[in-house]
Motif scaffolding. Sequence first.
Motif, mmCIF file in Angstrom:
data_model
loop_
_atom_site.group_PDB
_atom_site.id
_atom_site.type_symbol
_atom_site.label_atom_id
_atom_site.label_comp_id
_atom_site.label_asym_id
_atom_site.label_seq_id
_atom_site.Cartn_x
_atom_site.Cartn_y
_atom_site.Cartn_z
ATOM 1 N N TRP A 168 -36.123 26.591 -20.076
ATOM 2 C CA TRP A 168 -37.342 25.983 -20.598
ATOM 3 C C TRP A 168 -38.572 26.339 -19.776
ATOM 4 O O TRP A 168 -39.682 25.871 -20.089
ATOM 5 N N GLY A 169 -38.389 27.144 -18.726
ATOM 6 C CA GLY A 169 -39.524 27.607 -17.941
ATOM 7 C C GLY A 169 -40.276 26.495 -17.248
ATOM 8 O O GLY A 169 -41.516 26.473 -17.255
ATOM 9 N N THR A 170 -39.553 25.567 -16.634
ATOM 10 C CA THR A 170 -40.199 24.451 -15.957
ATOM 11 C C THR A 170 -39.634 24.291 -14.554
ATOM 12 O O THR A 170 -38.468 24.588 -14.310
ATOM 13 N N GLU A 171 -40.468 23.832 -13.660
ATOM 14 C CA GLU A 171 -40.018 23.510 -12.308
ATOM 15 C C GLU A 171 -39.520 22.074 -12.234
ATOM 16 O O GLU A 171 -39.013 21.634 -11.201
ATOM 17 N N LYS A 172 -39.673 21.332 -13.334
ATOM 18 C CA LYS A 172 -39.295 19.926 -13.342
ATOM 19 C C LYS A 172 -37.817 19.758 -13.692
ATOM 20 O O LYS A 172 -37.257 20.554 -14.434
ATOM 21 N N ARG A 173 -37.247 18.696 -13.181
ATOM 22 C CA ARG A 173 -35.912 18.308 -13.601
ATOM 23 C C ARG A 173 -36.017 17.628 -14.966
ATOM 24 O O ARG A 173 -37.095 17.224 -15.390
ATOM 25 N N LEU A 174 -34.885 17.496 -15.639
ATOM 26 C CA LEU A 174 -34.895 16.980 -17.004
ATOM 27 C C LEU A 174 -35.618 15.651 -17.120
ATOM 28 O O LEU A 174 -36.414 15.442 -18.038
ATOM 29 N N TRP A 175 -35.369 14.718 -16.181
ATOM 30 C CA TRP A 175 -35.960 13.382 -16.293
ATOM 31 C C TRP A 175 -37.482 13.443 -16.208
ATOM 32 O O TRP A 175 -38.182 12.729 -16.938
ATOM 33 N N ASP A 176 -38.012 14.283 -15.310
ATOM 34 C CA ASP A 176 -39.463 14.412 -15.183
ATOM 35 C C ASP A 176 -40.052 15.144 -16.388
ATOM 36 O O ASP A 176 -41.168 14.840 -16.824
ATOM 37 N N TRP A 177 -39.325 16.090 -16.908
ATOM 38 C CA TRP A 177 -39.766 16.827 -18.108
ATOM 39 C C TRP A 177 -39.840 15.892 -19.302
ATOM 40 O O TRP A 177 -40.766 15.955 -20.110
#
Length: 379
Positions: free
Chosen positions: A134-143
């Motif tokens: 998903w191209g994110t530096e965030k973990r699932l919960w933060d996303w």
Amino acid sequence: MYLSAAIGFVVDVNIPEILNEAPNHSLHAKDIASAAGCDTSHVSRVLRYLATRHIFREVTPDVFANNKLSSSLLKGNGKSLGELQAKPLEKYENSGNAAFVGHLIGEGLKSSSSMIEFLKSSGKAGHSPFSMAWGTEKRLWDWYAEPDNGWRFGRFVAAMQFVAQTYKDSIFQNAFNWKSLKSTDVIVDVGGNMGTVSLAIAKMFPETKFVIQDLPPVIEGAKPFWQANFPEAIENGRVKLEAHDFFQPQPVKGAAVYFCRFIIQDWPDSECIKILKRIREAAGPSSKLILFEIGIPYACADPTRYTADVEQRSAPYPLIPNLGKGGGMNPTNVDMQMLNLLNGQGRNIRQFIELGEATNWKLESVKNDELSIFTFSAA
């Protein structure tokens, strides 16, 4: 991959509902496509692919209907097709199995495309296959906390409510000798979501007291749940809803029992150790810790003699000891989903013992029901 994509598609565009509301509960592919806003050829091919696998029925050429399996994908919130289409961001509220399927496929399928790269890098390529895909530096919960993903978080919450309903109350009611607790004792439901487990225990054992902890938005959602299901428990103070982050110091000191349901599987060992240490710091000498998890059974005989009281799984030859697809498939599926979305993991008994040793908890017993119950004492 094609089966997942096809099921994800029909759930997303409400095809089970389209057929359910149709005259005679069947429609030609062109009419299904018109109602779904999709291409006729695409709809026909996807439904034929699924019907060949006994999901939906092709009644006559290009005319399809629900069957028992496709009907399980109907959203269980009672909303009409028009209502679902008018408010698409709310269609998964209280939608049962559809939310569960939507979550698994919606986040899981795309994330799994990065699993090979993640594994080859020994987990160094990103937080998880999910974060890479998903191209994110965030973990699932933060996303999930991002405004554009709020509907996905709502779908996840609905999915977890559905999962919770599949486990019978007796699993939790028989997990521990709750009758042994005094009226002054407290049970802490750590990361308890709505508090469904506490509800099951509270209704069976009227002397017990509970503190249900989760993040503030979840606790806000738990208030109407308890008001609808057991309002007197809130009013008389038997049940307290408390906003708490389990990575922070545990505010309830010396509780008789702390328990977590499906929390440890969400995290890698380093984070699990932080969670369990926070609980241990607050625990008293006689406190118990109960972990409700999907323990991963070995696919071979386990010759280890454990000091804990362990219910061993077994199966007669020539079945493999975890019963293969009959018994070990769901736990290993959960393990892969945890790896895929969170870099978490389902764990076997030895790994739970190791977590306990790292956090000053001693494993006392393991019971195996539809899920596994790991009971620890303060070491």
